[in-house]
Design a protein around this motif. Structure first.
Motif, PDB file in Angstrom:
ATOM      1  N   SER A 136      79.918 -42.619 -34.722  1.00  0.00           N
ATOM      2  CA  SER A 136      80.450 -41.686 -35.708  1.00  0.00           C
ATOM      3  C   SER A 136      79.314 -40.827 -36.248  1.00  0.00           C
ATOM      4  CB  SER A 136      81.136 -42.417 -36.840  1.00  0.00           C
ATOM      5  OG  SER A 136      80.227 -43.217 -37.556  1.00  0.00           O
ATOM      6  N   SER A 137      79.575 -39.528 -36.346  1.00  0.00           N
ATOM      7  CA  SER A 137      78.540 -38.608 -36.833  1.00  0.00           C
ATOM      8  C   SER A 137      78.624 -38.580 -38.314  1.00  0.00           C
ATOM      9  CB  SER A 137      78.723 -37.218 -36.239  1.00  0.00           C
ATOM     10  OG  SER A 137      79.987 -36.705 -36.541  1.00  0.00           O
ATOM     11  N   THR A 148      77.118 -28.967 -29.400  1.00  0.00           N
ATOM     12  CA  THR A 148      78.248 -29.323 -28.544  1.00  0.00           C
ATOM     13  C   THR A 148      77.878 -30.491 -27.629  1.00  0.00           C
ATOM     14  OG1 THR A 148      79.151 -27.092 -28.615  1.00  0.00           O
ATOM     15  CG2 THR A 148      79.830 -28.463 -26.756  1.00  0.00           C
ATOM     16  N   GLN A 204      77.522 -33.644 -29.852  1.00  0.00           N
ATOM     17  CA  GLN A 204      78.841 -34.091 -30.267  1.00  0.00           C
ATOM     18  C   GLN A 204      79.583 -34.777 -29.115  1.00  0.00           C
ATOM     19  OE1 GLN A 204      81.385 -30.930 -31.696  1.00  0.00           O
ATOM     20  NE2 GLN A 204      82.097 -32.256 -33.343  1.00  0.00           N
ATOM     21  N   ALA A 205      79.489 -34.228 -27.915  1.00  0.00           N
ATOM     22  CA  ALA A 205      80.127 -34.850 -26.751  1.00  0.00           C
ATOM     23  C   ALA A 205      79.532 -36.234 -26.485  1.00  0.00           C
ATOM     24  CB  ALA A 205      79.972 -33.958 -25.525  1.00  0.00           C
ATOM     25  N   GLN A 206      78.230 -36.363 -26.638  1.00  0.00           N
ATOM     26  CA  GLN A 206      77.582 -37.659 -26.414  1.00  0.00           C
ATOM     27  C   GLN A 206      77.964 -38.643 -27.505  1.00  0.00           C
ATOM     28  OE1 GLN A 206      76.200 -38.383 -23.650  1.00  0.00           O
ATOM     29  NE2 GLN A 206      75.599 -40.458 -24.198  1.00  0.00           N
ATOM     30  N   LEU A 207      78.093 -38.183 -28.733  1.00  0.00           N
ATOM     31  CA  LEU A 207      78.566 -39.042 -29.821  1.00  0.00           C
ATOM     32  C   LEU A 207      79.943 -39.612 -29.483  1.00  0.00           C
ATOM     33  CD1 LEU A 207      77.502 -36.877 -32.893  1.00  0.00           C
ATOM     34  CD2 LEU A 207      76.653 -39.163 -32.376  1.00  0.00           C
ATOM     35  N   GLU A 208      80.802 -38.760 -28.973  1.00  0.00           N
ATOM     36  CA  GLU A 208      82.144 -39.203 -28.598  1.00  0.00           C
ATOM     37  C   GLU A 208      82.114 -40.172 -27.436  1.00  0.00           C
ATOM     38  OE1 GLU A 208      84.416 -35.620 -27.987  1.00  0.00           O
ATOM     39  OE2 GLU A 208      84.182 -35.029 -30.089  1.00  0.00           O
ATOM     40  N   ARG A 209      81.276 -39.888 -26.420  1.00  0.00           N
ATOM     41  CA  ARG A 209      81.170 -40.793 -25.260  1.00  0.00           C
ATOM     42  C   ARG A 209      80.679 -42.169 -25.677  1.00  0.00           C
ATOM     43  NH1 ARG A 209      79.590 -35.971 -22.256  1.00  0.00           N
ATOM     44  NH2 ARG A 209      77.450 -36.192 -22.924  1.00  0.00           N
ATOM     45  N   GLU A 210      79.730 -42.188 -26.605  1.00  0.00           N
ATOM     46  CA  GLU A 210      79.145 -43.453 -27.031  1.00  0.00           C
ATOM     47  C   GLU A 210      79.913 -44.092 -28.178  1.00  0.00           C
ATOM     48  OE1 GLU A 210      74.916 -43.335 -27.665  1.00  0.00           O
ATOM     49  OE2 GLU A 210      74.564 -42.190 -25.825  1.00  0.00           O
ATOM     50  N   GLY A 211      80.912 -43.390 -28.694  1.00  0.00           N
ATOM     51  CA  GLY A 211      81.694 -43.944 -29.792  1.00  0.00           C
ATOM     52  C   GLY A 211      80.926 -44.069 -31.088  1.00  0.00           C
TER      53      GLY A 211
END
Length: 83
Positions: A82-83, A70, A73-80
């Protein structure tokens, strides 16, 4: 939880005893210690291309694979990223 997270964590979990990591398994009870958590952070950087902020490096974040995922995933979203 992303399968790559389970794959990343498994080598650090000496008490997993050959079974698959469930998202809600306690990482501490499965064998992850504080020193290994540092190595996990480095691997997260390599595998997912993000660094967790200091405020996410807590016992609560490292409680289970799901809680760690979690945070990643939140950091992936903050940094834009893609996983």
């Amino acid at each position: 939880m992303d399968p790559r997270m389970a794959e990343l964590l498994t080598p650090y979990l000496k008490f997993l005893n050959g079974r698959e990591l469930a998202p809600d398994d306690s990482l501490r009870e499965r064998g992850l210690d504080s020193m290994q958590s540092i190595n996990v952070l480095f691997e997260i950087e390599d595998v997912f291309g993000v660094s967790l902020p200091d405020e996410d490096i807590t016992d609560a974040t490292f409680a289970t694979g799901a809680t760690l995922w979690t945070a990643v995933q939140a950091q992936l979203e903050r940094e834009g990223v893609s996983s």
